[in-house]
Design a protein around this motif. Structure first.
Motif, PDB file in Angstrom:
ATOM      1  N   ILE A  73     -36.595 -89.039 -39.614  1.00  0.00           N
ATOM      2  CA  ILE A  73     -36.081 -87.929 -40.436  1.00  0.00           C
ATOM      3  C   ILE A  73     -35.187 -87.023 -39.588  1.00  0.00           C
ATOM      4  O   ILE A  73     -34.085 -86.635 -40.001  1.00  0.00           O
ATOM      5  CB  ILE A  73     -37.258 -87.131 -41.053  1.00  0.00           C
ATOM      6  CG1 ILE A  73     -38.072 -88.038 -41.976  1.00  0.00           C
ATOM      7  CG2 ILE A  73     -36.757 -85.907 -41.790  1.00  0.00           C
ATOM      8  CD1 ILE A  73     -39.414 -87.468 -42.412  1.00  0.00           C
ATOM      9  N   ASP A  74     -35.630 -86.726 -38.387  1.00  0.00           N
ATOM     10  CA  ASP A  74     -34.859 -85.818 -37.535  1.00  0.00           C
ATOM     11  C   ASP A  74     -33.551 -86.462 -37.073  1.00  0.00           C
ATOM     12  O   ASP A  74     -32.536 -85.778 -36.894  1.00  0.00           O
ATOM     13  CB  ASP A  74     -35.705 -85.349 -36.341  1.00  0.00           C
ATOM     14  CG  ASP A  74     -36.760 -84.331 -36.795  1.00  0.00           C
ATOM     15  OD1 ASP A  74     -36.917 -84.152 -38.023  1.00  0.00           O
ATOM     16  OD2 ASP A  74     -37.422 -83.727 -35.934  1.00  0.00           O
ATOM     17  N   ARG A  75     -33.573 -87.795 -36.922  1.00  0.00           N
ATOM     18  CA  ARG A  75     -32.321 -88.477 -36.554  1.00  0.00           C
ATOM     19  C   ARG A  75     -31.299 -88.314 -37.678  1.00  0.00           C
ATOM     20  O   ARG A  75     -30.142 -87.978 -37.447  1.00  0.00           O
ATOM     21  CB  ARG A  75     -32.588 -89.966 -36.282  1.00  0.00           C
ATOM     22  CG  ARG A  75     -31.441 -90.648 -35.553  1.00  0.00           C
ATOM     23  CD  ARG A  75     -31.736 -92.095 -35.146  1.00  0.00           C
ATOM     24  NE  ARG A  75     -33.103 -92.312 -34.708  1.00  0.00           N
ATOM     25  CZ  ARG A  75     -33.992 -93.093 -35.344  1.00  0.00           C
ATOM     26  NH1 ARG A  75     -33.652 -93.744 -36.445  1.00  0.00           N
ATOM     27  NH2 ARG A  75     -35.215 -93.243 -34.879  1.00  0.00           N
ATOM     28  N   ALA A  76     -31.738 -88.524 -38.903  1.00  0.00           N
ATOM     29  CA  ALA A  76     -30.828 -88.375 -40.052  1.00  0.00           C
ATOM     30  C   ALA A  76     -30.288 -86.944 -40.116  1.00  0.00           C
ATOM     31  O   ALA A  76     -29.102 -86.718 -40.378  1.00  0.00           O
ATOM     32  CB  ALA A  76     -31.558 -88.723 -41.340  1.00  0.00           C
ATOM     33  N   TYR A  77     -31.173 -85.976 -39.857  1.00  0.00           N
ATOM     34  CA  TYR A  77     -30.776 -84.563 -39.893  1.00  0.00           C
ATOM     35  C   TYR A  77     -29.696 -84.286 -38.837  1.00  0.00           C
ATOM     36  O   TYR A  77     -28.643 -83.726 -39.122  1.00  0.00           O
ATOM     37  CB  TYR A  77     -32.008 -83.681 -39.648  1.00  0.00           C
ATOM     38  CG  TYR A  77     -31.728 -82.212 -39.703  1.00  0.00           C
ATOM     39  CD1 TYR A  77     -31.713 -81.534 -40.919  1.00  0.00           C
ATOM     40  CD2 TYR A  77     -31.467 -81.484 -38.541  1.00  0.00           C
ATOM     41  CE1 TYR A  77     -31.452 -80.180 -40.980  1.00  0.00           C
ATOM     42  CE2 TYR A  77     -31.203 -80.126 -38.588  1.00  0.00           C
ATOM     43  CZ  TYR A  77     -31.203 -79.476 -39.817  1.00  0.00           C
ATOM     44  OH  TYR A  77     -30.928 -78.134 -39.874  1.00  0.00           O
ATOM     45  N   CYS A  78     -29.974 -84.736 -37.598  1.00  0.00           N
ATOM     46  CA  CYS A  78     -29.051 -84.434 -36.489  1.00  0.00           C
ATOM     47  C   CYS A  78     -27.720 -85.165 -36.658  1.00  0.00           C
ATOM     48  O   CYS A  78     -26.662 -84.597 -36.376  1.00  0.00           O
ATOM     49  CB  CYS A  78     -29.686 -84.810 -35.146  1.00  0.00           C
ATOM     50  SG  CYS A  78     -31.083 -83.760 -34.759  1.00  0.00           S
ATOM     51  N   LEU A 259     -40.083 -80.996 -48.864  1.00  0.00           N
ATOM     52  CA  LEU A 259     -39.093 -81.947 -49.403  1.00  0.00           C
ATOM     53  C   LEU A 259     -38.339 -82.717 -48.328  1.00  0.00           C
ATOM     54  O   LEU A 259     -37.893 -83.834 -48.553  1.00  0.00           O
ATOM     55  CB  LEU A 259     -38.000 -81.213 -50.199  1.00  0.00           C
ATOM     56  CG  LEU A 259     -38.361 -80.348 -51.371  1.00  0.00           C
ATOM     57  CD1 LEU A 259     -37.147 -80.087 -52.210  1.00  0.00           C
ATOM     58  CD2 LEU A 259     -39.452 -80.997 -52.164  1.00  0.00           C
ATOM     59  N   ALA A 260     -38.147 -82.092 -47.182  1.00  0.00           N
ATOM     60  CA  ALA A 260     -37.387 -82.751 -46.118  1.00  0.00           C
ATOM     61  C   ALA A 260     -38.207 -82.693 -44.823  1.00  0.00           C
ATOM     62  O   ALA A 260     -37.666 -82.623 -43.731  1.00  0.00           O
ATOM     63  CB  ALA A 260     -36.034 -82.094 -45.935  1.00  0.00           C
ATOM     64  N   ASN A 261     -39.530 -82.722 -44.985  1.00  0.00           N
ATOM     65  CA  ASN A 261     -40.458 -82.698 -43.852  1.00  0.00           C
ATOM     66  C   ASN A 261     -40.140 -81.590 -42.839  1.00  0.00           C
ATOM     67  O   ASN A 261     -40.107 -81.822 -41.632  1.00  0.00           O
ATOM     68  CB  ASN A 261     -40.472 -84.066 -43.154  1.00  0.00           C
ATOM     69  CG  ASN A 261     -41.725 -84.256 -42.330  1.00  0.00           C
ATOM     70  OD1 ASN A 261     -42.829 -84.014 -42.802  1.00  0.00           O
ATOM     71  ND2 ASN A 261     -41.569 -84.637 -41.077  1.00  0.00           N
ATOM     72  N   GLY A 262     -39.925 -80.386 -43.365  1.00  0.00           N
ATOM     73  CA  GLY A 262     -39.749 -79.240 -42.465  1.00  0.00           C
ATOM     74  C   GLY A 262     -38.323 -78.750 -42.370  1.00  0.00           C
ATOM     75  O   GLY A 262     -38.081 -77.652 -41.874  1.00  0.00           O
ATOM     76  N   HIS A 263     -37.371 -79.526 -42.851  1.00  0.00           N
ATOM     77  CA  HIS A 263     -35.988 -79.033 -42.840  1.00  0.00           C
ATOM     78  C   HIS A 263     -35.752 -78.196 -44.097  1.00  0.00           C
ATOM     79  O   HIS A 263     -36.371 -78.428 -45.129  1.00  0.00           O
ATOM     80  CB  HIS A 263     -35.011 -80.205 -42.729  1.00  0.00           C
ATOM     81  CG  HIS A 263     -35.167 -80.913 -41.419  1.00  0.00           C
ATOM     82  ND1 HIS A 263     -34.833 -80.320 -40.219  1.00  0.00           N
ATOM     83  CD2 HIS A 263     -35.692 -82.117 -41.113  1.00  0.00           C
ATOM     84  CE1 HIS A 263     -35.126 -81.150 -39.230  1.00  0.00           C
ATOM     85  NE2 HIS A 263     -35.655 -82.251 -39.736  1.00  0.00           N
ATOM     86  N   GLY A 291     -25.543 -80.134 -45.940  1.00  0.00           N
ATOM     87  CA  GLY A 291     -25.778 -81.584 -45.977  1.00  0.00           C
ATOM     88  C   GLY A 291     -26.945 -82.072 -45.132  1.00  0.00           C
ATOM     89  O   GLY A 291     -27.611 -83.053 -45.491  1.00  0.00           O
ATOM     90  N   ALA A 292     -27.225 -81.412 -43.992  1.00  0.00           N
ATOM     91  CA  ALA A 292     -28.192 -81.987 -43.043  1.00  0.00           C
ATOM     92  C   ALA A 292     -29.600 -82.063 -43.645  1.00  0.00           C
ATOM     93  O   ALA A 292     -30.277 -83.092 -43.541  1.00  0.00           O
ATOM     94  CB  ALA A 292     -28.198 -81.185 -41.743  1.00  0.00           C
ATOM     95  N   ALA A 293     -30.029 -80.988 -44.306  1.00  0.00           N
ATOM     96  CA  ALA A 293     -31.374 -81.015 -44.904  1.00  0.00           C
ATOM     97  C   ALA A 293     -31.423 -82.037 -46.042  1.00  0.00           C
ATOM     98  O   ALA A 293     -32.469 -82.636 -46.297  1.00  0.00           O
ATOM     99  CB  ALA A 293     -31.747 -79.626 -45.413  1.00  0.00           C
TER     100      ALA A 293
END
Ligand SMILES: Cc1ncc(COP(=O)(O)O)c(C=O)c1O
Length: 409
Positions: A73-78, A259-263, A291-293
């Motif tokens: 999830i964090d990879r997609a966010y970053c 919804l976005a595991n913390g984002h 977009g990131a979240a």
């Protein structure tokens, strides 16, 4: 001293932040020995500023569903952050995410995204009023729906007119709900309900299907909108709206936190019937279209659909509940455990209805010293990143703390 750096930071904070900290994350109202500041989080664990590690049963008060710093999830966010995030217009991810949400949630035909839960509940309230141009909103006494003038639990900074058209009813009480609807008469705009009664400081109650069905029927009879506030419980009860388990489909649901595991992202979902009204209200925010979240939420939803995260959380919560029940019995300390296993409220027998809960505070302070973050009067959250080992370690700690307490008693 265990919290030496934390205490120094609190002194500095008191000079530059009102009350040293505000809102639900001010630890002065919970057990002594609870750290205020943290520097690291991973999976099921939190590390405070002094380097102490905790198995975290609060999960950021809900947002952490699959564990802190989830790699995928964090990879997609970053990755999305490095391309485009807050901009002059939204990214295509917004359409994709609305499509995904309407696939996942049975009652939903459309989605609007925002940032905090209060954004979504306020949009729900406005949509209900815009639907037929009516004013009255029914809310269960003691239910939390956010922190702005119409719903904040504390009156300072608000005026009575902010709540002039809100009528309260008792959760799970059909008679009280009907009475409130009658009082609203032809001016009923909507009925708010929580997926289950998860008010602070008091035993939790699962929803009575008769109450949920009556709320649906009253909205149908009076052409008003049924709103279920999923911000705290959403995705922790079902992979659909929570009341779908009872066959009750709301018109609107407000979502946030996980919804976005913390984002940072929240949402209002609605049925076709409510779409035109939602299109009438003016609702927006500088960060709502980022977009990131949204990228993080898309990956979160994929994981929720592809894994047994929910069944695992229920299994872990059941292990905790059973274990604590056994310890309480053995130590002759009555522990009240209410709410769904994966969102437990755990209080000691005599503590209810006020903040003077000596035994609950002593229990939580003892656990805190042993590396377990428990809350004395708010429902807690099992994380899908926890393991049986974490639960067993928690039970061992609880056994030792309760043993000391039964000697002291
Ligand atoms: C049921 C419920 N509704 C609304 C909110 C408000 O959400 P936020 O704090 O993100 O504005 C919360 C927050 O705890 C909540 O639990």
């Amino acid at each position: 001293m265990r919290l030496e750096k934390d205490m120094k930071l609190r002194e500095r904070a008191a000079k530059v932040i009102p009350n040293g900290m505000y809102g639900h994350q001010n630890v002065s109202l919970i057990a002594p020995g609870t750290p205020q500041f943290f520097t690291r989080a991973e999976g099921a664990y939190l590390w405070d500023v002094d380097g102490n590690r905790y198995v975290d049963y609060m999960c950021g008060y809900g947002p952490q569903l699959l564990g802190y710093c989830h790699p995928e999830i964090d990879r997609a966010y970053c990755e999305q952050l490095s391309r485009i995030d807050v901009a002059t217009g939204p990214t295509p991810l917004m359409v994709e995410l609305a499509e995904k949400w309407t696939e996942l949630v049975t009652h939903a035909d459309w989605a609007m995204f925002c940032k905090n839960g209060t954004d979504a509940t306020t949009m729900a309230l406005m949509t209900a009023r815009a639907y037929r141009g009516r004013k009255k909103i029914l809310i269960a006494t003691g239910a939390y729906h956010g922190a702005t003038t119409w719903c904040t639990p504390f009156p300072d900074g608000t005026v009575p007119e902010d709540r002039a058209h809100i009528i309260h009813y008792e959760y799970n009480n059909v008679e009280s709900l009907e009475k409130a609807a009658e009082e609203a008469g032809d001016d009923l705009a909507g009925i708010f309900a929580s997926p289950f009664k998860h008010d602070v400081l008091t035993d939790q109650q699962l929803p009575d299907p008769a109450y949920a069905k009556r709320a649906r029927a009253l909205c149908d009879e009076k052409d008003a909108l049924l709103i279920v506030d999923e911000i705290r419980a959403g995705l922790r009860i079902a992979r659909d709206a929570s009341w779908s388990l009872m066959g009750v489909e709301p018109d609107l649901t407000s979502w946030g936190k996980s919804l976005a595991n913390g984002h940072p992202i929240s949402a209002l979902l609605g049925s076709e019937k409510a779409k035109a009204a939602a299109g009438k209200i003016y609702a927006t925010g500088s960060f709502w279209f980022a977009g990131a979240a949204m990228a993080a939420s898309l990956v979160t939803l994929k994981i929720l659909q592809e894994t047994d995260y929910l069944e695992r959380m229920i299994g872990l919560g059941t292990r905790l509940r059973t274990g604590l029940g056994e310890i309480g019995q053995r130590r002759s300390i009555s522990i009240r455990q209410t709410g769904p296993e994966q969102m437990p409220l755990i209080m000691l027998a005599d503590d209810q209805g006020n903040l003077d809960m000596q035994r609950g505070f002593a229990f939580c302070s003892g656990l805190m010293e042993k590396g377990v973050y428990f809350h004395p009067w708010h429902n807690m959250f099992i994380s899908a990143a926890m393991t049986d080992k974490d639960i067993d370690m928690t039970l061992e700690a609880a056994d030792r703390v309760l043993a000391d307490m039964s000697v002291d008693a």
